[in-house]
Scaffold this motif. Structure first.
Motif, mmCIF file in Angstrom:
data_model
loop_
_atom_site.group_PDB
_atom_site.id
_atom_site.type_symbol
_atom_site.label_atom_id
_atom_site.label_comp_id
_atom_site.label_asym_id
_atom_site.label_seq_id
_atom_site.Cartn_x
_atom_site.Cartn_y
_atom_site.Cartn_z
ATOM 1 N N LEU A 154 47.869 2.328 67.659
ATOM 2 C CA LEU A 154 48.915 1.333 67.894
ATOM 3 C C LEU A 154 50.238 1.842 67.335
ATOM 4 N N PRO A 173 42.637 -11.513 66.255
ATOM 5 C CA PRO A 173 43.836 -11.889 67.010
ATOM 6 C C PRO A 173 44.067 -13.399 66.972
ATOM 7 N N ASP A 219 48.095 -9.740 66.227
ATOM 8 C CA ASP A 219 48.167 -9.702 67.689
ATOM 9 C C ASP A 219 46.988 -8.928 68.272
ATOM 10 N N THR A 220 46.750 -7.740 67.735
ATOM 11 C CA THR A 220 45.776 -6.827 68.331
ATOM 12 C C THR A 220 45.070 -6.032 67.243
ATOM 13 N N GLY A 226 42.995 -2.450 67.294
ATOM 14 C CA GLY A 226 42.694 -1.352 68.212
ATOM 15 C C GLY A 226 42.924 -0.015 67.554
ATOM 16 N N PHE A 268 54.523 -3.123 68.056
ATOM 17 C CA PHE A 268 54.345 -4.301 67.213
ATOM 18 C C PHE A 268 55.363 -4.299 66.078
ATOM 19 N N THR A 280 52.482 -9.201 65.208
ATOM 20 C CA THR A 280 53.705 -9.687 65.837
ATOM 21 C C THR A 280 54.106 -10.985 65.149
#
Length: 461
Positions: A37, A390, A31-32, A34, A3, A26
């Motif tokens: 990363l 997200p 974006d994510t 988690g 990212f 991003t």
């Protein structure tokens, strides 16, 4: 996947959850969410809270007044203060001064906003109800992306009669715009001001005694009754005391579609601040006025149960000494001649965090709900703004809950020459602020330039 930016190991706080995870960004968006990363830039947030950037839904920035003055905090300076305090989006006010078309004033204000460092939406003030305003202006402003309308029930140059208010409500309903209201009884306040001056009461504290809470309560009841008649949503701005909040709770119980906000100064200051020596009390003149300590302390339950759903600053860009500021009529001016309003963009989040979260009055998820998520929902900016998910804009504040800071005005780098919180020690402070994926504040320095903010249109209401 790598990212652009990863925020690692922070405690993510939303309006509903708290958990430890990484955030992958991003471009301008999240974006994510988690674990483990990887990113081109990694920000270690261990020990920090990661929250949505604040959304301040009530800011008077570079606003033109009927007397020709313009609020001294312009978009470049006010938005710097906002970022330094952890706020990444603002909703501010286009004027409706006499002799000028309402759409032209909306467009002029939109041009002024191009100097903002933060994303901004616009409330349109409505001060008259001629055919052009009601039949053409309001629908056109809705088309151009206004977040809502604002009306006043007080002030010589702004107040609407009940009949005018109903016309605005009907026009707003037809255009899908929420109406926010400043609720105080104009005629009763004029009567009280005249009585105070006749009795020789010219001091700053007379501002509070000339605008007692019963006049705010009555106007709030009347505004909600008119909204009930029109069948349209309204929002009550800057609720100052439990009496008014309880009136709102009763209206909601009978099905009136009403929301409400308050401000940090009604939760942390009192009318005794108006009694400060000399002209110092003028710093604390705002409307509705500051209330008693019992009123202040009695507000918190209404924030916890959602009757009051938003905490905004009501930032009002008047200086203390400037030519358009509090002392514009001289330091011996009577209270009725002193401009109403206090600065608060930069202090909103730290003061509320310290008084509310550290004080045990609200939880962390409440804090996010009141300062980011609820205003995003109210003004049609959610889920683009006001949450961590997200697809949402990567507007984020990394917050150190243990950092102690003594508030001084120079921390906020704005055009206003005072803060009502000068010398107040708070615990909890933003360390890094991101706006649309880019670092906007780090180490107390604003890295985001004027013109980098964008006008944001509501997506829903």
């Amino acid at each position: 996947m790598t990212f652009d930016v990863v925020i690692r190991n922070g405690t993510i706080v939303t309006a509903s959850d708290m958990f430890t995870a990484d955030i992958g960004i991003t471009g301008e968006t999240i974006d994510t969410i988690g674990h483990d990363l990887t990113g081109h830039r990694v920000i270690d947030a261990t020990g920090l809270l990661v929250m949505p950037g604040g959304i301040d839904g009530h800011c008077h920035i570079e606003q033109e007044e009927a007397d020709g003055t313009v609020h001294e905090d312009d978009f470049a300076s006010a938005s710097a203060s906002a970022l330094l305090g952890g706020t990444t989006s603002v909703v501010c006010f286009a004027s409706h001064v006499p002799g000028r078309d309402i759409v032209a004033q909306f467009e002029d204000y939109l041009r002024r906003g191009q100097r903002s460092r933060v994303d901004f939406a616009i409330h349109q003030i409505v001060t008259r109800t001629d055919a052009d305003t009601i039949e053409k202006g309001i629908p056109e402003i809705a088309h151009r992306g206004a977040a809502g309308l604002k009306v006043f029930m007080t002030y010589d140059d702004f107040h609407l009669t009940d009949g005018q208010f109903l016309r605005v409500l009907d026009a707003a309903k037809a255009s899908g715009l929420v109406v926010s209201v400043h609720c105080e009884n104009y005629d009763a306040i004029r009567h009280m001001i005249e009585a105070h001056l006749a009795a020789g009461r010219t001091d700053a504290h007379a501002h509070a005694t000339s605008r007692p809470s019963c006049l705010e309560r009555e106007a709030t009841y009347r505004a909600m009754t008119l909204a009930e008649l029109a069948g349209h949503d309204i929002q009550i701005f800057h609720v100052s005391c439990p009496d008014v909040a309880e009136e709102i709770a009763r209206a909601r119980h009978r099905g009136v579609r009403v929301s409400a906000e308050t401000c940090p100064h009604y939760l942390t200051l009192t009318e005794s601040d108006l009694k400060r020596d000399g002209f110092e009390g003028a710093k604390y003149i705002c409307s509705p006025p500051l209330r008693t300590q019992a009123d202040r302390d009695g507000m918190w339950p209404y924030l916890r149960d959602g009757v009051i759903g938003i905490v905004s600053s009501d930032h009002c860009g008047y200086t203390f000494e400037g030519s358009s500021g509090k002392a514009r009529h001289g330091r011996d001016a009577d209270f009725s001649l002193i401009p109403n309003g206090m600065p608060g963009l930069g202090t909103r989040l730290p003061v509320l965090f310290d008084a509310g979260v550290n004080g045990g009055e609200i939880g962390l998820t409440d804090f996010v709900r009141l300062t980011a998520t609820a205003p995003a929902r109210r003004y049609g900016l959610y889920p683009r703004k006001g949450t961590i998910a997200p697809g949402s804009d990567a507007d984020l504040v990394l917050w150190d809950p243990a950092r102690q800071v003594t508030i001084t005005n120079d921390l906020f780098q704005g055009n206003i020459d005072y803060t009502p919180y000068e010398g107040r020690l708070v615990t909890g402070w933003p360390t890094i602020v991101l706006a649309r994926g880019k670092i906007a504040v780090e180490n107390g320095q604003v890295l985001r330039e004027p013109t980098m903010g964008r006008f944001i249109r509501p997506e829903c209401s």
